[in-house]
Design an enzyme around this catalytic site. Sequence first.
Site, PDB file in Angstrom:
ATOM      1  CB  CYS A  93       0.555  -3.506   8.486  1.00  0.00           C
ATOM      2  SG  CYS A  93      -0.851  -3.170   7.428  1.00  0.00           S
TER       3      CYS A  93
ATOM      4  CB  CYS B  33      -0.957   0.004   1.176  1.00  0.00           C
ATOM      5  SG  CYS B  33      -0.107  -0.116   2.728  1.00  0.00           S
TER       6      CYS B  33
HETATM    7  S1  FES Z   1      -2.538  -1.029   5.218  1.00  0.00           S
HETATM    8 FE1  FES Z   1      -1.108   0.435   4.621  1.00  0.00          FE
HETATM    9  S2  FES Z   1       0.300   0.304   6.298  1.00  0.00           S
HETATM   10 FE2  FES Z   1      -1.247  -1.000   6.916  1.00  0.00          FE
END
Ligand code: FES
Lengths: 130, 388
Positions: free
Chosen positions: A108, A39
């Site tokens: 993450c 992301c």
């Molecule tokens: S979803 Fe982007 S850092 Fe967790």
Amino acid sequence: MGDMDSLYSKKVMEHFKNPRNVGEIENPDGIGHVGNPVCGDIMELYIKVNNGTIVDAKFKTFGCGAAIATSSMVTEMVKGKSVEEALEISNRAVAEALGGLPPIKMHCSVLAEEALKSAIDDYLNKSKGR
Amino acid sequence: MKRIYLDYAATTPTHPEVVKAMLPYFTDAFGNPSSLYSYGQESKGAIEKARVEVAKLIGARDEEIVFTSGGTGADNFAIKGVAFANENKGNHLITSSIEHYAVIEASKFLGKKGFKVTYLPVDEYGLVDPGDVKKAITNKTILISVMHANNEMGTIEPIAEIGKIASEEGIPFHVDAVQTVGHIPVDVNGLEVNLLSMSGHKLYGPKGVGALYIRKGTKLVPFMHGGDQERSRRAGTENVPGIVGFGKAAEIAQQEVDKEAEHLSYLRDKFIKGILRQIDHAHLNGHPSRRLPNNVNVSVDFVEGESMLLNLDLEGICTSTGSACSSSSLEPSHVLLAMGFSHEKAHGSLRLTLGKWTTDQEIERVLEVLPKIVANLRSMSPLLKSNI
Ligand code: FES
């Protein structure tokens, strides 16, 4: 509010609200800087090492609630561990210590693991050169 | 803690008057509108009364309104219905790249079925250029679909201009007006549209009900096959309480839309000014003036949207973000990407949408809380030192 009413576990929210070890270390022995390919988030992890033991760890993170909580948790977990022990810490272990993460947020915790590995690598490289 | 709801674009609370109007249709007047005895005819009458109110709200004739399960139902009906009814004429559809998923996904589905779809670009404000619509038209074009206002940015599209082009070319024009009906004046004749989607729960009506306006003479295949409800265009026993509620909401909107739009525009501008004044490196997203009265959308540099949203939620404030981290695909919102946002700028986006019951005090409270949240998140942001 019951647990079903929130995206994250109590423990995650607790670390998100009061993240431990935020900041930078002056003259760190190792710095890990990683970006999350999923992301696009970014984490920096600083460690201070004394006689092969991690005595301090701090972080800076640009990311979601899970990214902040896992950063906070991983810095807590490494303190007092030897470099070898710290290398054993997996993203799953960090997520478990937080009472679990939603499946979509597991990546993450990978960011946290990678930041740690990268900081330790940096430390090992630097100490080789000495 | 008192909750501050600033996500009216996602859904609105149901107006108490609407709930009151709906209640009898669960119990006393529960009859099936297709039944011939008086119980049934009572329900049927209630549906027709609602149809009149919904039609009035958009300047349509009541027989041009078909009730659906909501905005998504109306969008799907319009797009697939027109495409399949005109297969012999052509196979080309024109839409924009910032449509609601209901339009985008229905179009993609048709793309897989052999239709060709043009997704028009937008400018940095999210505006579609009517000139682009004109250029995209071919002799195979059978539908143009552009939303009235974008649900994320609040940008109001030049629908009347596009409508003029479509009607000159004789191509059916569909407008997803889920975000505008009941919030700004909408007139299907002024806008020259053939089809227009609406949703009950975006204008203080209940969830699970919406409508498609279908201009007389527009060809489209039925959305549901079955009984002859809704003139055989959408079979299935009607959601009577829902339709009654939608009708009541439409009736209230006719009386309140102008006043509400004026009040919300004032609150919106005050809110935007406050945010930009109190937070440095914050930017307004979307168009500064061609904008829904209730939409505030900002990007805050160096912080990620989900973490802003969570912190606001901890203060009882409900908002939304287009950040990649908050979406199930882990991609930033397609609207932000279409507007040319970098991943970072998309990451820091925050949408606050106001409504009928938003107060000055609520906005002041957010203006007090948000700068602190941003400062706190920035203090842990690795992006900051290299940029400031
Ligand atoms: S979803 Fe982007 S850092 Fe967790």
